[in-house]
Motif scaffolding. Structure first.
Motif, PDB file in Angstrom:
ATOM      1  N   GLY A 208       0.815  -1.213   0.000  1.00 22.50           N
ATOM      2  CA  GLY A 208       0.000   0.000   0.000  1.00 22.50           C
ATOM      3  C   GLY A 208       0.846   1.258   0.000  1.00 22.50           C
ATOM      4  O   GLY A 208       0.498   2.249  -0.654  1.00 22.50           O
ATOM      5  N   ALA A 209       2.001   1.232   0.720  1.00 20.20           N
ATOM      6  CA  ALA A 209       2.876   2.410   0.768  1.00 20.20           C
ATOM      7  C   ALA A 209       3.467   2.712  -0.602  1.00 20.20           C
ATOM      8  O   ALA A 209       3.564   3.879  -1.014  1.00 20.20           O
ATOM      9  CB  ALA A 209       3.983   2.179   1.794  1.00 20.20           C
ATOM     10  N   SER A 210       3.868   1.664  -1.336  1.00 23.13           N
ATOM     11  CA  SER A 210       4.438   1.876  -2.673  1.00 23.13           C
ATOM     12  C   SER A 210       3.403   2.443  -3.625  1.00 23.13           C
ATOM     13  O   SER A 210       3.677   3.375  -4.393  1.00 23.13           O
ATOM     14  CB  SER A 210       4.985   0.553  -3.221  1.00 23.13           C
ATOM     15  N   LEU A 211       2.184   1.897  -3.571  1.00 23.10           N
ATOM     16  CA  LEU A 211       1.134   2.386  -4.463  1.00 23.10           C
ATOM     17  C   LEU A 211       0.752   3.822  -4.109  1.00 23.10           C
ATOM     18  O   LEU A 211       0.471   4.632  -4.993  1.00 23.10           O
ATOM     19  CB  LEU A 211      -0.074   1.465  -4.364  1.00 23.10           C
ATOM     20  N   LEU A 212       0.742   4.138  -2.829  1.00 17.77           N
ATOM     21  CA  LEU A 212       0.414   5.495  -2.396  1.00 17.77           C
ATOM     22  C   LEU A 212       1.366   6.514  -3.008  1.00 17.77           C
ATOM     23  O   LEU A 212       0.946   7.575  -3.480  1.00 17.77           O
ATOM     24  CB  LEU A 212       0.469   5.564  -0.866  1.00 17.77           C
TER      25      LEU A 212
END
Length: 405
Positions: A208-212
């Motif tokens: 989720g952090a990478s996609l954010l």
């Protein structure tokens, strides 16, 4: 052993080897027809149930059953909602979740996917850990800019574990000296999964952090919630039960993306069962024909039995037992053959040299309740088929039949 006289005589008639050869042939045909029809019904029902279960596991196990949108809501609100939804008896797990449409690009090709950003490593939600064939799933979630793709995408884009590909987000953009450009970033392939379904063609995973970061969203923006149910088909019950919690939020469920496919599978299963049920129905009509001719042939014996004290009701039961005997024997044989054929269907297909699914095996799943209901329906139809001939036998007038004997 004591037996009621109607049962005793009816079984004697059913087991008698001598008599009219044509009637015996029709009786045998009715038993064989019921057995073949029931075997086909058991096999088709088990294979279709297995196919539906396989789709439910492979496809619905990799997408949210219910996705709650975080629009205009804070992190605290979504976390509180997550805690409340986890208390529902229908819910297996609730995860923080984010997704975006992406294009995966390599030097060889490019392909559009739905890129899911996950925030925890809970295998019970996506069940993807069981489907990883190469690489490490934990690396995808614990390291930035790592991605999991399907074996289909791996072959199409010609990349493997450790290779890099470019992730382009058409809905997120940055300003450059050349103008507005889609947000993009190099990702390393950390895992390759395979489900054997059409999900493989359009789904990839990252943290989720990478996609954010790739979506250029504020780090404090609230993620969506992905709700996984114990039983995806209990969706309506879950929505009704959780309506007070879901009402202030926008949400979607799996029916919007996969509902058409599962509706088509359910319709196909019903149509196939109805068509194969006609085989059993035709065989049941043979019971009517055989019993009617048997009544005509044995009018003299029926008249003698009545003069010996058998009541019309007992005579009726004699022929009902005889017809029901054929139905029960055919049902038992068909049920046993159906179970055996379903258990060894892949071995039988291999023995015959039939390769229906390019090397894959037909899935088989027994639904005990459905199989019992099919068998009960077969016996019930056999019973109904005996009513007319049995009533005809009960109306035989001994005086008229024995007048010229």
């Amino acid at each position: 052993m004591f037996q009621p006289v109607s049962l005793f005589i009816g079984l004697r008639y059913s087991r008698a080897a001598k008599g009219n050869a044509f009637i015996s042939f029709i009786s045998f045909f009715s038993i064989a027809g019921i057995a073949i029809g029931l075997m086909a019904l058991f096999t088709v029902s088990s294979v279709m149930n297995g196919f539906e279960h396989s789709l439910k596991t492979n496809m619905l196990g990799l997408i949210p059953h219910v996705e709650v949108q975080a629009e205009n809501h804070t992190n605290a609100t979504m976390h509180n909602l997550k805690t409340d939804l986890e208390k529902s008896p229908f819910v297996e797990h609730v995860s923080l979740y984010r997704h975006g449409e992406a294009i995966l690009q390599t030097n060889k090709d490019l392909h559009g996917v739905l890129l899911q950003g996950l925030y925890d490593d809970n295998g019970s939600l996506y069940k993807i850990t069981d489907k990883v064939v190469q690489g490490n799933w934990h690396t995808v979630l614990n390291k930035r800019y790592h991605i999991a793709i399907s074996r289909y995408l791996s072959r199409k884009l010609e990349v493997g574990v450790g290779d890099k590909l470019r992730v382009i987000m058409p809905n997120a953009s940055t300003y450059t000296p050349l103008g507005r450009m889609p947000s993009q970033r190099l990702f390393k392939v950390a895992a390759i999964y395979e489900t054997g379904s059409e999900i493989d063609m359009g789904l990839a995973f990252t943290s989720g952090a990478s996609l954010l970061r790739v979506l250029k969203l504020d780090k404090n923006s609230a993620p969506n919630l992905s709700v996984s149910l114990y039983e995806p088909f209990a969706l309506e019950q879950f929505i009704s039960h959780s309506q007070p919690l879901l009402k202030p939020h926008n949400y979607t469920d799996w029916r919007s993306s996969q509902g058409t496919l599962f509706a088509a599978v359910a319709m196909e299963k019903r149509i196939m069962s109805m068509l194969l049920g006609l085989i059993v129905l035709v065989a049941v009509f043979n019971i009517v024909s055989a019993l009617t001719m048997m009544v005509s042939e044995k009018q003299g014996e029926v008249a003698i039995l009545q003069t010996l004290g058998l009541t019309p009701a007992q005579v009726q039961k004699v022929f009902m037992v005889q017809g029901l005997y054929n139905g029960v024997i055919g049902t038992v044989i068909g049920a046993l053959l159906g179970v055996l054929f379903s258990l060894y269907i892949n071995e039988l297909l291999a023995l015959l040299g039939l390769n229906l699914l390019a090397g894959a095996e037909l899935p088989v799943k027994f639904d005990l309740f459905s199989l019992i209901m099919i068998a009960v329906a077969s016996i019930a139809m056999s019973f109904l088929a005996t009513l007319y001939p049995a009533r005809k036998a009960a109306r035989v007038n001994p005086a008229e039949v024995l007048r010229y004997e």
